[in-house]
Design a protein around this motif. Structure first.
Motif, PDB file in Angstrom:
ATOM      1  N   LYS A 195      30.548  46.428  15.060  1.00 19.74           N
ATOM      2  CA  LYS A 195      29.148  45.985  15.006  1.00 19.74           C
ATOM      3  C   LYS A 195      28.978  44.878  16.043  1.00 19.74           C
ATOM      4  O   LYS A 195      28.790  43.707  15.716  1.00 19.74           O
ATOM      5  CB  LYS A 195      28.798  45.504  13.591  1.00 19.74           C
ATOM      6  CG  LYS A 195      28.261  46.629  12.692  1.00 19.74           C
ATOM      7  CD  LYS A 195      27.892  46.131  11.328  1.00 19.74           C
ATOM      8  CE  LYS A 195      26.479  46.512  10.915  1.00 19.74           C
ATOM      9  NZ  LYS A 195      26.272  47.956  10.770  1.00 19.74           N
ATOM     10  N   TYR A 200      23.788  48.093  20.226  1.00 23.13           N
ATOM     11  CA  TYR A 200      22.421  48.227  19.737  1.00 23.13           C
ATOM     12  C   TYR A 200      21.436  48.117  20.897  1.00 23.13           C
ATOM     13  O   TYR A 200      20.500  48.912  20.993  1.00 23.13           O
ATOM     14  CB  TYR A 200      22.192  47.210  18.599  1.00 23.13           C
ATOM     15  CG  TYR A 200      23.256  47.454  17.550  1.00 23.13           C
ATOM     16  CD1 TYR A 200      23.079  48.419  16.572  1.00 23.13           C
ATOM     17  CD2 TYR A 200      24.507  46.842  17.643  1.00 23.13           C
ATOM     18  CE1 TYR A 200      24.096  48.739  15.682  1.00 23.13           C
ATOM     19  CE2 TYR A 200      25.535  47.155  16.769  1.00 23.13           C
ATOM     20  CZ  TYR A 200      25.329  48.100  15.797  1.00 23.13           C
ATOM     21  OH  TYR A 200      26.341  48.439  14.950  1.00 23.13           O
ATOM     22  N   GLU A 231      25.941  60.004  14.552  1.00 27.02           N
ATOM     23  CA  GLU A 231      25.237  59.133  13.616  1.00 27.02           C
ATOM     24  C   GLU A 231      23.733  59.321  13.791  1.00 27.02           C
ATOM     25  O   GLU A 231      23.274  59.946  14.751  1.00 27.02           O
ATOM     26  CB  GLU A 231      25.580  57.661  13.872  1.00 27.02           C
ATOM     27  CG  GLU A 231      27.039  57.327  13.693  1.00 27.02           C
ATOM     28  CD  GLU A 231      27.250  55.847  13.424  1.00 27.02           C
ATOM     29  OE1 GLU A 231      26.622  55.302  12.501  1.00 27.02           O
ATOM     30  OE2 GLU A 231      28.051  55.230  14.149  1.00 27.02           O
TER      31      GLU A 231
HETATM   32  C1  LIG Z   1      25.827  49.083  10.090  1.00 32.98           C
HETATM   33  C2  LIG Z   1      25.823  50.479  10.625  1.00 32.98           C
HETATM   34  C3  LIG Z   1      25.931  51.613   9.787  1.00 32.98           C
HETATM   35  C4  LIG Z   1      25.903  51.537   8.302  1.00 32.98           C
HETATM   36  O1  LIG Z   1      26.915  50.784   7.736  1.00 32.98           O
HETATM   37  P1  LIG Z   1      26.738  50.195   6.273  1.00 32.98           P
HETATM   38  O2  LIG Z   1      28.005  49.493   6.013  1.00 32.98           O
HETATM   39  O3  LIG Z   1      26.531  51.341   5.363  1.00 32.98           O
HETATM   40  O4  LIG Z   1      25.548  49.308   6.316  1.00 32.98           O
HETATM   41  C5  LIG Z   1      26.038  52.854  10.387  1.00 32.98           C
HETATM   42  N1  LIG Z   1      25.997  52.999  11.729  1.00 32.98           N
HETATM   43  C6  LIG Z   1      25.866  51.948  12.542  1.00 32.98           C
HETATM   44  C7  LIG Z   1      25.848  52.181  14.006  1.00 32.98           C
HETATM   45  C8  LIG Z   1      25.774  50.655  12.027  1.00 32.98           C
HETATM   46  O5  LIG Z   1      25.614  49.626  12.840  1.00 32.98           O
END
Ligand SMILES: *Cc1c(COP(=O)(O)O)cnc(C)c1O
Length: 354
Positions: A195, A200, A231
């Protein structure tokens, strides 16, 4: 776990809570009164502090602002039926935070500061935890490279911050998505599992493109052949095909979603078959066409589940069956709510109750 002595707190003299319209929350609009700040300097994490939420003082040359050493987490605290508050799967979030930070060569805040910081922060701002079903206190821990130095290098200084804010439930309405075969989100060997900020920002352009064409999100495909689904926007994606819950397998280009893991666990518990395997665009097209695909949805902390009504494949809108309370996605969402609210036993120790 050894918890640190209580964190020094400087309380706000002007709570902003009366400015919040708890009946009309908007995601990302409100932040609670306090934040935790902890600096990494001189090779060590310093004493954390809880302060009134305020702007930061940061050098314009701070490395995070230039080369993308930024990592965040997104998690939630829920108000239970008996009024207590729980943090959902805190340890799992911390473990993922560590993996993201390591991939970005960033210093990892000690678990004690993460855990104790969250507990004290939420304890202090507990009036901000909303109680409407589906709403929650969103928790945003993050680390930025704070060293003031403009040459490209791994930062020697970091700032760890946690702030929180009340959020409503999201995506009640089914969304339209477009299978993206031109742009990609993440590639093998890249940072898709982390993350980190750049993932993003890099997704904005294709997402805006899709929005202008009338879609809510893109369905990302693999970077090599654009043949396999990865995704859905910032969520993991799940399908019900032939009464089986199917989702792409984890890899370094797919984020290890905690909602994804929770929903897979709940589905298995109620006797559903689950498969973590590659899902090709061709399979999707065929399964929608012959009616064996009955559900598709995004899964993530913000929305929990986001039902998908339309999938655009190679320029053609394919419609999915309408959703009703009998669908697996709603059953799983409800199952999760029962655990979070304390109406059902917390069989997997997902709730960290304050
Ligand atoms: C945060 C995120 C998710 C979902 O993760 P959770 O732990 O379920 O909130 C899925 N894909 C991406 C790219 C993310 O940044």
């Amino acid at each position: 776990m050894e918890l640190t002595a209580t964190i020094p707190i400087r309380k706000t003299t002007h709570s902003r809570i009366s400015e919040v319209d708890f009946d009309n929350l908007e995601f990302g609009k409100y932040v609670s009164d306090h934040m935790l700040v902890c600096d990494y300097t001189n090779g060590a994490w310093q004493t954390p502090q809880i302060l009134p939420y305020s702007n930061l003082s940061l050098a314009p040359s701070a490395l995070a602002l230039h080369y993308g050493q930024t990592v965040f987490e997104g998690m939630k605290a829920f108000r239970m039926d008996d009024g207590r508050i729980n943090i959902f799967r805190m340890e799992r979030h911390y473990e993922r935070f560590v993996r993201s930070l390591e991939r970005m060569c960033m210093q990892v805040p000690p678990k004690e500061i993460f855990v104790e910081g969250l507990l004290q922060l939420i304890g202090l701002d507990k009036a901000w935890v909303p109680s409407r079903p589906g709403s929650a206190l969103y928790l945003r821990p993050f680390v930025i490279a704070s060293e003031a130095r403009f040459g490209v290098k791994i930062s020697d200084e970091y700032r760890f911050i946690i702030f929180t804010g009340p959020v409503p439930s999201l995506y009640d309405q089914p969304i339209k998505v477009k299978v993206e075969t031109n742009y990609i989100r993440a590639a093998k060997g890249g940072t898709g599992f982390a993350k980190c900020g750049g993932n993003y920002g890099g997704a904005y352009y294709p997402t805006r493109q899709a929005r202008m064409e009338g879609y809510d999100q893109v369905l990302w495909t693999d970077a090599k052949e654009n043949k396999f689904i990865e995704e859905s926007g910032m969520m993991n994606v799940m399908f019900v095909i032939n009464d089986t819950l199917v989702t792409p397998p984890l890899s370094d280009s797919i984020l290890d979603g905690i909602t994804r893991d929770s929903l897979l666990t709940l589905a298995r518990e109620v006797g559903y078959k689950t498969e973590e395997r590659p899902v090709s665009v061709a399979e999707l097209e065929k399964a929608i066409g012959d009616g064996t695909l009955t559900e598709a949805f995004g899964a993530g902390t913000a929305a929990v589940v986001a039902p998908i009504k339309t999938i655009n494949i190679n320029g053609i809108d394919m419609q999915l069956p309408e959703y009703g309370p009998g669908n697996l996605l709603y059953k799983l969402k409800h199952g999760l709510e029962l655990i979070r609210s304390g109406q059902e036993p917390d069989r997997h120790e997902w709730n960290f109750v304050l």
